[in-house]
Scaffold this active site. Structure first.
Site, PDB file in Angstrom:
ATOM      1  N   LYS A   5      41.183  50.854  38.037  1.00 18.44           N
ATOM      2  CA  LYS A   5      41.926  51.476  39.130  1.00 18.44           C
ATOM      3  C   LYS A   5      42.871  50.439  39.714  1.00 18.44           C
ATOM      4  CE  LYS A   5      41.430  53.698  43.626  1.00 18.44           C
ATOM      5  NZ  LYS A   5      40.528  54.396  44.540  1.00 18.44           N
TER       6      LYS A   5
ATOM      7  N   LYS B  27      43.400  54.858  36.269  1.00 21.54           N
ATOM      8  CA  LYS B  27      44.074  55.470  37.409  1.00 21.54           C
ATOM      9  C   LYS B  27      45.105  54.502  37.970  1.00 21.54           C
ATOM     10  CE  LYS B  27      43.187  56.897  42.096  1.00 21.54           C
ATOM     11  NZ  LYS B  27      42.269  56.879  43.186  1.00 21.54           N
TER      12      LYS B  27
HETATM   13  C1  PBG Z   1      39.362  56.409  47.282  1.00 22.36           C
HETATM   14  C2  PBG Z   1      40.356  57.092  46.434  1.00 22.36           C
HETATM   15  C3  PBG Z   1      41.754  57.054  46.500  1.00 22.36           C
HETATM   16  C4  PBG Z   1      42.208  57.941  45.531  1.00 22.36           C
HETATM   17  C5  PBG Z   1      41.097  58.452  44.889  1.00 22.36           C
HETATM   18  N1  PBG Z   1      39.968  57.898  45.455  1.00 22.36           N
HETATM   19  C6  PBG Z   1      42.663  56.363  47.439  1.00 22.36           C
HETATM   20  C7  PBG Z   1      42.824  54.900  47.415  1.00 22.36           C
HETATM   21  O1  PBG Z   1      42.265  54.163  46.594  1.00 22.36           O
HETATM   22  O2  PBG Z   1      43.530  54.458  48.328  1.00 22.36           O
HETATM   23  C8  PBG Z   1      43.647  58.267  45.263  1.00 22.36           C
HETATM   24  C9  PBG Z   1      43.873  59.542  44.548  1.00 22.36           C
HETATM   25  C10 PBG Z   1      45.274  60.010  44.506  1.00 22.36           C
HETATM   26  O3  PBG Z   1      46.236  59.328  44.923  1.00 22.36           O
HETATM   27  O4  PBG Z   1      45.454  61.133  44.032  1.00 22.36           O
HETATM   28  N2  PBG Z   1      39.266  55.051  47.133  1.00 22.36           N
END
Ligand code: PBG
Length: 328
Positions: free
Chosen positions: A195, A248
């Protein structure tokens, strides 16, 4: 054999031929539909930054999931927006939290629906960071304890898979051990393995009121410039017991999806994140792109890169378009 004996246009000359030799197929069975759950009753409030999506109260989220299921989408991914946020994100691991209530309602009413829960603290903490803040830093090991409590509460509620999205080191192993110890050996882990600290999460943070109050997430999420490191993250999560690994965001990271697909034999998921969705919506609203064609092209590209599963806000629309028949 080269031209004129070889003519690649032969197999492109009709929809039937193109369909026969198409290498990548898109089907609603690979979609996971994200849902935002809030407290209250009868709530279906449109989310301005994510056109077409709503904040749902527990009683209303069931209908939305049912509609997705009826379109052939097998799974939902739940995010909770609590009434109260605090330093330690305590609503995240309360058995009466909105996500826990939603899981119970969904599994009771739609037992065949796969319910996946996002395990993170950022929607629940007053400072908006994904863990316990000590001296303005997110403390890894103290955060693990709270993530474990959150995952266990989701498992108790009946989640099929828990999806840690915090990027703390060692969370998959900690969650796996706790689930097994507490009798939830059957609950799987979909890990947000690679991520990135991406600016494509903007519309989500607006929807979840989870933008960090100070600093940013670069101390725990990955540097967008790194691909080899993504493989280290993925391999560690596999060793720690992940059942599915995720990359992601998706679109700016198709190369990473491809490399992960080559490196492991687990199912690979990709998260077509909020910024990717809202850019399409915004351009389509101005008539600058054809929403249907662009969306199907994007989702196909994510599959072509190697993703088995796609988490996407387009899931319901795409499922409908695919049902109407692919016109390519
Ligand atoms: C929680 C999380 C996030 C997203 C999914 N889980 C936000 C972040 O990391 O700030 C983002 C999902 C999206 O942008 O569609 N940590």
């Amino acid at each position: 054999m080269a031209f004129p004996a070889t003519r690649l246009r032969r197999l492109r000359s009709s929809p039937g031929l193109r369909g026969m030799v198409r290498e990548t197929r898109l089907d609603p069975s690979c979609f996971i539909y994200p849902l935002f759950v809030v407290s209250g009753r009868g709530v279906a409030d449109p989310i301005p930054s994510l056109p077409g999506l709503c904040h749902w109260s527990v009683d209303r989220v069931v209908g939305e999931a049912e509609e997705a299921l009826s379109l052939g989408i097998p799974a939902v991914l739940l995010f909770g927006i609590p009434e109260q946020k605090d330093e330690l994100g305590s609503e995240a691991y309360s058995d009466e939290g909105v996500v826990q209530q939603a899981v119970r309602a969904l599994k009771q009413r739609l037992p065949e629906l796969i319910v996946i829960t996002d395990v993170c603290l950022c929607e629940y903490t007053s400072h908006g960071h994904c863990g316990v803040v000590v001296n303005r830093q997110v403390d890894n090991d103290r955060t693990l304890e709270l993530l474990v409590r959150t995952a266990l509460s989701h498992a108790r509620a009946g989640a099929d898979l828990v999806a840690p999205s915090d990027m703390m080191d060692g969370r998959v192993a900690a969650i796996r051990a706790a689930l097994d110890e507490e009798g939830y050996a059957g609950v799987g882990i979909l890990s947000y393995a690679a991520k990135y600290a991406s600016s494509f999460y903007g519309p989500f943070r607006e929807a979840a009121f989870s933008a960090p109050a100070f600093g940013d997430r670069r101390g725990y999420q990955m540097d967008p410039a790194n691909a080899r490191e993504a493989l280290r993250e993925v391999i560690l999560d596999v060793e720690e017991g992940a059942d599915i690994v995720m990359v992601k965001p998706a679109l700016a990271y198709l190369d990473v999806i491809h490399r992960v697909r080559e490196a492991v034999h687990l199912p690979v998921a990709a998260y077509n994140v909020s910024g990717e969705y809202s850019m399409v919506k915004a351009a389509a609203a101005r008539g600058w792109v054809d929403e249907r064609q662009v969306t199907l092209e994007i989702l196909t590209s994510i599959r072509r890169a190697g993703a088995d599963l796609i988490i996407t806000y387009h899931a319901k629309d795409a499922a409908r378009w695919l049902r109407q028949g692919d016109t390519r």
